[in-house]
Motif scaffolding. Sequence first.
Motif, PDB file in Angstrom:
ATOM      1  N   LYS A   1     -49.141 -60.544 -83.391  1.00 47.80           N
ATOM      2  CA  LYS A   1     -49.036 -59.080 -83.333  1.00 47.80           C
ATOM      3  C   LYS A   1     -50.410 -58.398 -83.490  1.00 47.80           C
TER       4      LYS A   1
ATOM      5  N   HIS B   1     -53.593 -55.939 -83.067  1.00 55.66           N
ATOM      6  CA  HIS B   1     -53.879 -54.557 -82.664  1.00 55.66           C
ATOM      7  C   HIS B   1     -55.014 -54.539 -81.631  1.00 55.66           C
ATOM      8  N   THR B   2     -56.001 -55.461 -81.813  1.00 56.82           N
ATOM      9  CA  THR B   2     -57.178 -55.516 -80.948  1.00 56.82           C
ATOM     10  C   THR B   2     -57.404 -56.949 -80.482  1.00 56.82           C
TER      11      THR B   2
ATOM     12  N   TYR C   1     -50.783 -58.949 -73.353  1.00 59.65           N
ATOM     13  CA  TYR C   1     -51.305 -58.194 -74.494  1.00 59.65           C
ATOM     14  C   TYR C   1     -51.074 -56.693 -74.309  1.00 59.65           C
ATOM     15  N   LYS C   2     -51.124 -56.251 -73.070  1.00 57.13           N
ATOM     16  CA  LYS C   2     -50.887 -54.834 -72.793  1.00 57.13           C
ATOM     17  C   LYS C   2     -49.447 -54.445 -73.118  1.00 57.13           C
ATOM     18  N   ALA C   3     -48.554 -55.400 -72.964  1.00 57.08           N
ATOM     19  CA  ALA C   3     -47.130 -55.132 -73.219  1.00 57.08           C
ATOM     20  C   ALA C   3     -46.869 -54.798 -74.677  1.00 57.08           C
ATOM     21  N   ILE C   4     -47.727 -55.259 -75.588  1.00 54.61           N
ATOM     22  CA  ILE C   4     -47.530 -54.922 -77.011  1.00 54.61           C
ATOM     23  C   ILE C   4     -48.501 -53.816 -77.443  1.00 54.61           C
ATOM     24  N   ASN C   5     -49.111 -53.153 -76.434  1.00 57.97           N
ATOM     25  CA  ASN C   5     -50.030 -52.024 -76.674  1.00 57.97           C
ATOM     26  C   ASN C   5     -51.278 -52.417 -77.464  1.00 57.97           C
ATOM     27  N   ALA C   6     -51.716 -53.651 -77.280  1.00 54.40           N
ATOM     28  CA  ALA C   6     -52.953 -54.090 -77.940  1.00 54.40           C
ATOM     29  C   ALA C   6     -54.154 -53.552 -77.172  1.00 54.40           C
ATOM     30  N   LYS C   7     -55.166 -53.106 -77.909  1.00 54.17           N
ATOM     31  CA  LYS C   7     -56.413 -52.647 -77.306  1.00 54.17           C
ATOM     32  C   LYS C   7     -57.245 -53.870 -76.952  1.00 54.17           C
ATOM     33  N   GLN C   8     -57.736 -53.930 -75.697  1.00 54.90           N
ATOM     34  CA  GLN C   8     -58.446 -55.127 -75.237  1.00 54.90           C
ATOM     35  C   GLN C   8     -59.898 -54.814 -74.882  1.00 54.90           C
TER      36      GLN C   8
END
Length: 697
Positions: A631, A633-634, A656-663
């Motif tokens: 899980k 965040h970044t 990763y975008k599906a869980i709204n993680a900043k990449q």
Amino acid sequence: MLGFILAICCIVVHFHLFYSYTLPVNKNIYAYPATVIVDDVISAKKPQYIKATLLKLNGDEIPKFKAPKAMLSLNVEQLVEQGDTFDAAITLRTFRAIKNKDVFDNNLHAFKQRILFKGKVLNKQLDINKPLSQSLIHNYRTFLKETYDKTELKWLYYALLSGDKSLMTSEQKHAMQTLGLSHLLAISGLHIGLVFGCFYFLSKYLLYFTQVTVSQSVNLTIIYSFVGWLCALVYVYLSDFLVSATRAFIMLTSFLLLYYIAKQPLRWRSILYALVAVLIINPFNVLNPGLYFSFIAVGIIFLVIKHLPKSNYRWLSAIIALCVIQLGLFIGLLPITLIYFNGVSIAGLLINLVAIPLLSFIIMPLLLLITLVSTLVDITSLILLFDTAVSDMFDYVNAIPMHLRWFETAKPNMLYVAIAYMSILLFWYSPFKRLVVIPLCVALVDYWFTPKPLWQLHVFDVGHGLMTLLEKDSNALVYDFGPSYFNRFSRTYSVLIPYIKAHNLKVSDAIISHQDNDHAGGAIHFINAGFKNSFKRFHPNGHTQPCVSAQYNFNGLEITSFGSTLYNNENDNSCVLLITSKQFSALLTGDISKAREQKLIKSHSLQADIILSPHHGSDTSSSPEFIAHVKPHTVIHSTAYKGQWQFPNENVVARYKAINAKQYITANDGQITVSIYKDSFSVTTAREHESYWFIED
């Protein structure tokens, strides 16, 4: 306002004339047919790496004044040399290097040299055209090498007479830096002034001893000055118009013109005119640190000369003047010295009191005389006698212990450097000395009230590979060392160690995730640099062995390593590292695949706010189950720009975008730094904050 507008116009015109060459559109073929001339051989071993000028590209001749330069790799049967010309098929792309904070900026360095492209020579065999005759500069440098070949300090004499430091080893360069004598090797105002002075007085005494009759209407001083100026010009030409030498020569020319036109020394006006001339010739000289060192140094000398204490004894006045000028230069140049060298030579303050007069009145005049006489007769015995005396003095000075000659510091904040110079100017010029308190208070307020991170995680831009550094309370833990190429070029030498020195960090521990070159290539260079003991905690059986599973406290951070030897491949045996604090956590994953991910999440809790994507963002890793467990965040992907594997994979990015993680991607963002504060964390990138408009992607 008019001057400001003219300056902008000058920059725009200069940029479009010399720095804006674009590659011709060629969609049908993979490579460009080109004619190139070798400017310099960066690496002489196969495969070679050269700096070259593109004379013809895709069938079109390029005007010499606009011909761009390119860094080219080639692996051919013959070894090319400087001055060679050849036709070849080459791949080219816009020059773009890795980007990291507080270390050498290759992008900026390339721009200053007008290196606009990099690429590869595809030919396996070349028809190389050797120059019909070598240039005067080449012949001069060959003559210097032959003349001083048997001397112990030939690297020093060669550098002083040509400005070329290619004969110097890294140890010799380091020794000169720590002794505070590096400025003697760069042809600058001191050297140009010495050549001018030597030939000024030589022409004066020759005229006196030959007793040539000259009309009283002739101003002999102008003739002497012209001879000195002309010899200085030859000296600059033979140095191949080094930037520092050219800048000093322009300053000398400005001073002489103003002096003979106005009949008075007008020091400040000569500095101003010289600065304007230097910037008109190339406005991008403002990017060169030498510009600031030279003009600030001359300004300091002019300031100090006006306030020198007097003595009834001429010799005492000279000694006092030298001491005061040296102290003024030390104080005045200290802020920018700390910026560019991350330290200062304490011994240099005293050594230069002897070295500068010795160079000015003995070594440099004798070198010029020896070189001139050697063109006529063989004086090897006298050269060796001279070398013995100079080398004995150098050995004596070089015996000074390191802790007594070099004081290493972290790189200062640019704001504090500006405040330092503002304080010096206020103290020197203002009738109200107490105004100095204002900028000092600004610095204190900024220091006290600017939030400082509790700890930081740095993911360096190393192309395809991984190199990270955990920083807390001036201590560091290194995880992976990036790639090494041909066992010659290492990101450890060019990125990691300079960053550690720039921030004056103490490395307590080092970890290698696994032995693939893109992760462990620079480890041996780290060991050779004196950091062997940092591997003992996690690699007690040697740095080439897998890390051990362990847990320990790193200055208040909980470090947990997960080692493995269960798999038959290096990637899945990667050492995984979990960093946990009261505020946030980070997970470093090496090159593990989905198989290792499943085993880890079944036996350990790996929730983390920040994660390095496994295997650089490959689709063989970052399974949905693993992402759901961690899980993050970044997410940080450490990859190469337009690399052959096209990491991070678009499917991984989507997961990763599906869980709204900043990449973040090092290939696009450069070095990525995560700064942890009490209740939050921030992410900064090197390309976001430090790129110049003229070298932006």
